[in-house]
Design a protein around this motif. Structure first.
Motif, PDB file in Angstrom:
ATOM      1  N   TRP A   1       0.732  -1.325   0.030  1.00  0.00           N
ATOM      2  CA  TRP A   1       0.170   0.186  -0.058  1.00  0.00           C
ATOM      3  C   TRP A   1       0.815   1.414   0.184  1.00  0.00           C
ATOM      4  O   TRP A   1       0.467   2.122  -0.483  1.00  0.00           O
ATOM      5  CB  TRP A   1      -1.040   0.099   1.026  1.00  0.00           C
ATOM      6  CG  TRP A   1      -1.948  -1.156   1.102  1.00  0.00           C
ATOM      7  CD1 TRP A   1      -2.077  -2.168   1.786  1.00  0.00           C
ATOM      8  CD2 TRP A   1      -3.129  -0.992   0.032  1.00  0.00           C
ATOM      9  NE1 TRP A   1      -3.361  -2.838   1.241  1.00  0.00           N
ATOM     10  CE2 TRP A   1      -3.820  -2.298   0.373  1.00  0.00           C
ATOM     11  CE3 TRP A   1      -3.541  -0.366  -0.949  1.00  0.00           C
ATOM     12  CZ2 TRP A   1      -4.848  -2.482  -0.282  1.00  0.00           C
ATOM     13  CZ3 TRP A   1      -4.575  -0.850  -1.478  1.00  0.00           C
ATOM     14  CH2 TRP A   1      -5.317  -1.888  -1.476  1.00  0.00           C
ATOM     15  N   TYR A   2       2.122   1.073   0.738  1.00  0.00           N
ATOM     16  CA  TYR A   2       2.888   2.440   0.940  1.00  0.00           C
ATOM     17  C   TYR A   2       4.427   1.778   1.106  1.00  0.00           C
ATOM     18  O   TYR A   2       4.499   0.809   1.424  1.00  0.00           O
ATOM     19  CB  TYR A   2       2.526   3.513   1.684  1.00  0.00           C
ATOM     20  CG  TYR A   2       2.223   2.793   3.028  1.00  0.00           C
ATOM     21  CD1 TYR A   2       3.238   2.507   3.964  1.00  0.00           C
ATOM     22  CD2 TYR A   2       0.853   2.564   3.622  1.00  0.00           C
ATOM     23  CE1 TYR A   2       2.575   2.263   5.196  1.00  0.00           C
ATOM     24  CE2 TYR A   2       0.528   2.360   4.734  1.00  0.00           C
ATOM     25  CZ  TYR A   2       1.436   2.081   5.266  1.00  0.00           C
ATOM     26  OH  TYR A   2       1.130   1.448   6.998  1.00  0.00           O
TER      27      TYR A   2
ATOM     28  N   ASN B   1       5.640   8.437   2.385  1.00  0.00           N
ATOM     29  CA  ASN B   1       4.736   7.318   2.030  1.00  0.00           C
ATOM     30  C   ASN B   1       3.978   7.661   0.906  1.00  0.00           C
ATOM     31  O   ASN B   1       2.882   7.071   0.322  1.00  0.00           O
ATOM     32  CB  ASN B   1       4.120   6.738   2.852  1.00  0.00           C
ATOM     33  CG  ASN B   1       4.868   5.665   3.721  1.00  0.00           C
ATOM     34  OD1 ASN B   1       5.749   4.828   3.019  1.00  0.00           O
ATOM     35  ND2 ASN B   1       4.888   5.592   5.028  1.00  0.00           N
ATOM     36  N   GLU B   2       4.110   9.233   0.577  1.00  0.00           N
ATOM     37  CA  GLU B   2       3.073   9.539  -0.764  1.00  0.00           C
ATOM     38  C   GLU B   2       3.917   9.502  -1.865  1.00  0.00           C
ATOM     39  O   GLU B   2       4.913   9.308  -1.989  1.00  0.00           O
ATOM     40  CB  GLU B   2       2.876  11.145  -0.174  1.00  0.00           C
ATOM     41  CG  GLU B   2       2.137  11.296   0.884  1.00  0.00           C
ATOM     42  CD  GLU B   2       0.606  10.962   0.862  1.00  0.00           C
ATOM     43  OE1 GLU B   2       0.210  10.182  -0.025  1.00  0.00           O
ATOM     44  OE2 GLU B   2      -0.184  11.205   1.844  1.00  0.00           O
TER      45      GLU B   2
ATOM     46  N   TYR C   1       1.651   7.324  -2.556  1.00  0.00           N
ATOM     47  CA  TYR C   1       0.947   6.066  -2.346  1.00  0.00           C
ATOM     48  C   TYR C   1      -0.152   5.970  -1.395  1.00  0.00           C
ATOM     49  O   TYR C   1      -1.142   5.305  -1.380  1.00  0.00           O
ATOM     50  CB  TYR C   1       2.031   4.771  -1.961  1.00  0.00           C
ATOM     51  CG  TYR C   1       3.086   4.771  -2.904  1.00  0.00           C
ATOM     52  CD1 TYR C   1       2.943   3.846  -4.347  1.00  0.00           C
ATOM     53  CD2 TYR C   1       4.227   5.643  -3.061  1.00  0.00           C
ATOM     54  CE1 TYR C   1       3.755   3.928  -5.402  1.00  0.00           C
ATOM     55  CE2 TYR C   1       5.249   5.505  -3.980  1.00  0.00           C
ATOM     56  CZ  TYR C   1       5.247   4.594  -4.914  1.00  0.00           C
ATOM     57  OH  TYR C   1       5.935   4.766  -5.921  1.00  0.00           O
ATOM     58  N   LEU C   2       0.353   6.372  -0.203  1.00  0.00           N
ATOM     59  CA  LEU C   2      -0.643   6.624   1.197  1.00  0.00           C
ATOM     60  C   LEU C   2      -1.932   7.140   0.796  1.00  0.00           C
ATOM     61  O   LEU C   2      -3.238   6.421   1.034  1.00  0.00           O
ATOM     62  CB  LEU C   2      -0.113   7.160   2.249  1.00  0.00           C
ATOM     63  CG  LEU C   2      -0.873   7.287   3.718  1.00  0.00           C
ATOM     64  CD1 LEU C   2      -1.777   6.087   3.905  1.00  0.00           C
ATOM     65  CD2 LEU C   2      -0.248   7.935   4.603  1.00  0.00           C
TER      66      LEU C   2
ATOM     67  N   GLN D   1       0.154  -3.699   7.707  1.00  0.00           N
ATOM     68  CA  GLN D   1       0.162  -2.545   6.675  1.00  0.00           C
ATOM     69  C   GLN D   1      -1.345  -2.323   6.515  1.00  0.00           C
ATOM     70  O   GLN D   1      -1.979  -0.978   6.515  1.00  0.00           O
ATOM     71  CB  GLN D   1       0.939  -2.440   5.587  1.00  0.00           C
ATOM     72  CG  GLN D   1       0.892  -1.191   4.690  1.00  0.00           C
ATOM     73  CD  GLN D   1       1.710  -1.390   3.691  1.00  0.00           C
ATOM     74  OE1 GLN D   1       1.202  -2.150   2.746  1.00  0.00           O
ATOM     75  NE2 GLN D   1       2.833  -0.524   3.399  1.00  0.00           N
TER      76      GLN D   1
END
Length: 210
Positions: free
Chosen positions: A59-60, A71-72, A74-75, A107
């Protein structure tokens, strides 16, 4: 959109006829099929189960304890998948919010818990197995809304290599402040996995939420 909101698998009762739906969110390296296998242990047979799948099964990219910017994007894309899934369940299948349950592992638990905190409402139940709210220590938790006594279960090892117990306990406090009916349990020296007691507690909370 990095993650495809249409990349989903289902199990249990068909969505068209189910009284309740559980959104199940897999962990890093897992898949929708993996997390859906847990549906076999849910004793209530009125559920439809639906599981989105992350691009590349993640996910990230980094730890949930890293600065959120790392984590952006993606988050944000992952949270958008959950938002679109919830909206589709409401609009296309007429589920009310109290008929919607969330379950995530690792996660997937972090993602589910963060989504629920940011989108607080009276859900049927929220089950975060080996997870906690996302962000580094000291993250400002300015969530709005109320969970209106939503049953919430947080289960984790007290020595999990990925999830510090302090974050589980901080998440417990935040969800209480948001009005959730929280049960948190730390398992001494347990591995980063799901145990029978956690499944029993999930079943108990589902039975109590009727």
């Amino acid at each position: 959109m990095i993650h495809n909101p249409n990349n989903i698998r289902t199990a249990g009762v068909p969505l068209e006829s189910a009284q309740k739906v559980m959104i199940m969110i897999h962990g890093r390296g897992g898949s929708a099929r993996d997390i859906l296998s847990l549906s076999e242990y849910i004793q209530d047979k009125d559920f439809a189960f639906i599981a989105p799948e992350a691009k590349g099964n993640t996910w990230y990219p980094n730890s949930f304890l890293r600065p959120i910017s790392e984590n952006e994007p993606y988050l944000s894309s992952a949270l958008e998948v959950l938002a679109s899934l919830r909206a589709r369940l409401q609009s296309d299948f007429n589920f009310k919010i109290p008929q919607i349950y969330w379950l995530g592992f690792s996660q997937g638990a972090c993602l589910a818990l963060e989504f629920v905190a940011r989108n607080a409402a009276e859900y049927g139940g929220v089950f975060g197995l080996s997870g906690g709210l996302i962000g580094p220590e000291g993250t400002l938790r300015q969530y709005e809304g109320t969970l209106e006594n939503t049953p919430i279960f947080l289960g984790c090892s007290d020595h999990d290599p990925h999830i510090p117990k302090e974050r589980v306990l901080e998440s417990e406090t935040i969800f209480r402040e948001l009005g959730g009916n929280v049960t948190a349990k730390l398992y001494p020296n347990f591995s980063h996995s799901i145990n029978e007691d956690e499944i029993n507690l999930v079943n108990l909370l589902i039975a109590d939420s009727h």
